[in-house]
Design a protein around this motif. Structure first.
Motif, PDB file in Angstrom:
ATOM      1  N   ILE A   5       0.901  -1.241   0.007  1.00 22.83           N
ATOM      2  CA  ILE A   5       0.041  -0.057   0.009  1.00 22.83           C
ATOM      3  C   ILE A   5       1.069   1.244   0.091  1.00 22.83           C
ATOM      4  CG2 ILE A   5      -1.631   1.319   1.250  1.00 22.83           C
ATOM      5  CD1 ILE A   5      -2.726  -1.215   2.440  1.00 22.83           C
ATOM      6  N   ILE A  69       0.751  -3.356  -6.038  1.00 26.15           N
ATOM      7  CA  ILE A  69       0.865  -2.044  -5.435  1.00 26.15           C
ATOM      8  C   ILE A  69      -0.564  -1.455  -5.550  1.00 26.15           C
ATOM      9  CG2 ILE A  69       2.065   0.133  -5.622  1.00 26.15           C
ATOM     10  CD1 ILE A  69       4.510  -1.479  -6.706  1.00 26.15           C
ATOM     11  N   LEU A  70      -0.848  -1.040  -4.276  1.00 22.33           N
ATOM     12  CA  LEU A  70      -2.043  -0.389  -4.043  1.00 22.33           C
ATOM     13  C   LEU A  70      -1.981   1.215  -3.892  1.00 22.33           C
ATOM     14  CD1 LEU A  70      -4.230  -2.781  -2.301  1.00 22.33           C
ATOM     15  CD2 LEU A  70      -4.285  -2.593  -4.584  1.00 22.33           C
ATOM     16  N   PRO A  71      -2.802   1.950  -4.197  1.00 24.70           N
ATOM     17  CA  PRO A  71      -2.526   3.511  -4.094  1.00 24.70           C
ATOM     18  C   PRO A  71      -2.740   3.728  -2.721  1.00 24.70           C
ATOM     19  CG  PRO A  71      -4.886   3.085  -4.935  1.00 24.70           C
ATOM     20  CD  PRO A  71      -4.027   1.780  -4.934  1.00 24.70           C
ATOM     21  N   LEU A  83      -3.383   5.522 -12.392  1.00 21.11           N
ATOM     22  CA  LEU A  83      -2.666   4.338 -12.062  1.00 21.11           C
ATOM     23  C   LEU A  83      -3.284   2.926 -12.582  1.00 21.11           C
ATOM     24  CD1 LEU A  83      -1.529   5.032  -8.424  1.00 21.11           C
ATOM     25  CD2 LEU A  83      -0.144   4.914 -10.268  1.00 21.11           C
ATOM     26  N   GLY A  85      -4.879  -0.135 -14.310  1.00 17.56           N
ATOM     27  CA  GLY A  85      -4.721  -0.879 -15.455  1.00 17.56           C
ATOM     28  C   GLY A  85      -5.931  -1.472 -16.057  1.00 17.56           C
ATOM     29  N   GLU A  87      -7.192  -4.161 -15.459  1.00 12.02           N
ATOM     30  CA  GLU A  87      -7.837  -5.178 -14.516  1.00 12.02           C
ATOM     31  C   GLU A  87      -8.207  -4.504 -13.179  1.00 12.02           C
ATOM     32  OE1 GLU A  87      -4.637  -8.151 -14.861  1.00 12.02           O
ATOM     33  OE2 GLU A  87      -5.944  -9.206 -16.424  1.00 12.02           O
ATOM     34  N   LEU A  89      -7.151  -2.634  -9.521  1.00 11.05           N
ATOM     35  CA  LEU A  89      -5.934  -2.719  -9.006  1.00 11.05           C
ATOM     36  C   LEU A  89      -5.276  -3.936  -8.624  1.00 11.05           C
ATOM     37  CD1 LEU A  89      -7.319   0.223  -6.201  1.00 11.05           C
ATOM     38  CD2 LEU A  89      -5.373   0.332  -8.190  1.00 11.05           C
ATOM     39  N   PRO A  91      -4.920  -7.634 -10.123  1.00  6.04           N
ATOM     40  CA  PRO A  91      -5.325  -8.324 -11.369  1.00  6.04           C
ATOM     41  C   PRO A  91      -6.373  -9.387 -11.156  1.00  6.04           C
ATOM     42  CG  PRO A  91      -3.198  -8.819 -10.587  1.00  6.04           C
ATOM     43  CD  PRO A  91      -3.731  -7.860  -9.775  1.00  6.04           C
TER      44      PRO A  91
ATOM     45  N   MET B   1      -1.349  -7.416 -15.765  1.00  3.37           N
ATOM     46  CA  MET B   1      -0.858  -7.760 -14.406  1.00  3.37           C
ATOM     47  C   MET B   1       0.037  -6.880 -13.897  1.00  3.37           C
ATOM     48  SD  MET B   1      -0.790 -11.129 -12.495  1.00  3.37           S
ATOM     49  CE  MET B   1       0.328 -11.300 -10.890  1.00  3.37           C
ATOM     50  N   ARG B   3       0.536  -3.838 -13.271  1.00  2.00           N
ATOM     51  CA  ARG B   3       0.514  -2.682 -13.902  1.00  2.00           C
ATOM     52  C   ARG B   3       1.424  -1.734 -13.162  1.00  2.00           C
ATOM     53  NH1 ARG B   3      -2.966  -1.021 -18.445  1.00  2.00           N
ATOM     54  NH2 ARG B   3      -2.208   0.983 -19.381  1.00  2.00           N
ATOM     55  N   MET B   4       1.022  -1.461 -11.977  1.00  5.37           N
ATOM     56  CA  MET B   4       1.527  -0.503 -11.199  1.00  5.37           C
ATOM     57  C   MET B   4       3.041  -0.628 -10.711  1.00  5.37           C
ATOM     58  SD  MET B   4      -1.546   0.408  -8.900  1.00  5.37           S
ATOM     59  CE  MET B   4      -1.030   1.860  -8.070  1.00  5.37           C
ATOM     60  N   SER B   5       3.094  -1.825 -10.537  1.00  5.40           N
ATOM     61  CA  SER B   5       4.777  -2.050  -9.934  1.00  5.40           C
ATOM     62  C   SER B   5       5.624  -2.190 -11.200  1.00  5.40           C
ATOM     63  CB  SER B   5       4.742  -3.608  -9.554  1.00  5.40           C
ATOM     64  OG  SER B   5       4.343  -4.418 -10.375  1.00  5.40           O
TER      65      SER B   5
END
Lengths: 94, 259
Positions: A5, A69-71, A83, A85, A87, A89, A91, B1, B3-5
């Motif tokens: 987080i 990774i979460l906001p 941020l 994608g 799918e 936060l 997947p 999958m 995406r953020m990292s």
């Protein structure tokens, strides 16, 4: 599964929790799609709350990459939209 | 999958590719880590400074609020309800500002705690990285270097990305609040908040102040009279509800003590 987080650090969450987290994640997604700030706030709180509750803190000195990774809790709807994608936060299971 | 990292992983790979000897990237990264650690600590100190500033302002406004409350009481004691009303109206204005400041204070405190924890986390990870870096350098063989160095980078670059963002967020928030705190400081400095009498071209404030200064004797006399009256004339007490209950609660325990 290691989840970060942003602004809070990393937590180790059982893979079996993925389905439950995905349900919460979809609520975040749909709130963002609808542009509903209020819904977004409570959905993000619920998602982060579940991760905090179910996850075990990764020791500070561990050098491990996160699986996802979460906001940060105070992120705005727009920030998370940027941020996000396709799918959400978290997947969807492959 | 994931995406953020990807954002953080991409940066880490870049840093590795840059150097010719992979061992140099370890030192380079370690240097960057120490710089970031410094930056977070400065961030904590900056937020703490802002928090203290807001605390000071809260204290000043509270003091002023109490003063206006006291002035209102004196004005009322002197039979000047108009002045009392004015003083209380001003106090209500202060209360508004006060609650705004208290919200800011809570937000700054939250940022401070978050950054403090971030700095502790980063410090622990940097320490881990340093240990691993020394091990790698001591037992370096070109064949296994890249894998082990990649492993060493894993986690720390992500943490650096996270902490970097956290510092940035805290700085942005603090800057916003500092601008508002600056406005309050100006108000206080101008005397507008310091004392009702300091308000520009204000007859009411002057009267309030005169009351405060000159009516101490009068108000004391008035309250003495009220106390005397309370003993002698129960009729008057029945007219004022709060006075009579006070009298009752004072009288009852006395009766109970006697038998």
């Amino acid at each position: 599964m290691i989840v970060r987080i942003l602004g809070e650090g990393q937590l180790d969450v059982e893979d079996s929790e993925l389905d439950a987290l995905n349900t919460l994640d979809r609520a975040v997604e749909s709130a963002i799609e609808a542009g509903n700030e209020e819904q977004f706030r409570s959905a993000l709180d619920a998602l982060l709350g579940a991760v905090r509750q179910k996850g075990r803190r990764v020791p500070d000195d561990a050098l491990t990459d996160s699986d996802l990774i979460l906001p940060p809790a105070d992120a705005s709807l727009e920030e998370v939209r940027a941020l996000l994608g396709d799918e959400g936060l978290i997947p969807d299971p492959a | 999958m994931k995406r953020m990292s990807m954002i953080f992983k991409a940066k880490a790979t870049k840093a590795i590719d840059r150097a010719e000897d992979p061992r140099e990237t370890l030192d380079y990264s370690y240097q960057k880590q120490l710089e970031l650690l410094q930056k977070v600590r400065r961030g904590v100190a900056d937020v703490a400074t802002s928090r203290k500033r807001v605390e000071l302002q809260v204290a000043q406004l509270q003091q002023q609020g109490e003063k206006l409350h006291g002035q209102a009481q004196k004005a009322l004691g002197a039979g000047r309800e108009d002045l009392a009303r004015e003083a209380l109206t001003r106090r209500a204005g202060l209360d508004q500002q006060l609650s705004d400041l208290q919200t800011q204070h809570a937000a700054l405190q939250g940022e401070e705690e978050k950054l403090t924890l971030a700095s502790q986390r980063l410090q622990a990870k940097v320490e881990s990285f340093r240990t691993r870096k020394e091990t790698i350098k001591a037992t370096y063989t070109a064949a296994e270097a890249q894998t082990r160095i990649n492993e060493a980078f894993s986690g720390i670059s992500e943490e650096m990305g996270d902490v970097g963002m956290a510092v940035q967020r805290a700085e942005d928030k603090t800057a916003q609040m500092q601008a508002r705190a600056g406005a309050v400081d100006e108000l206080i400095a101008s005397g507008a908040l310091e004392d009702a009498s300091g308000m520009p071209n204000d007859d009411i404030a002057r009267e309030l102040n005169a009351l405060s200064a000159g009516s101490d004797v009068e108000s004391e006399l008035a309250s003495m009279k009220a106390q005397l009256g309370a003993g002698e004339a129960p009729k008057e007490l029945e007219e004022t509800g709060s006075g009579s209950t006070e009298q009752q609660t004072q009288a009852e325990p006395q009766r109970e003590e006697r038998p």
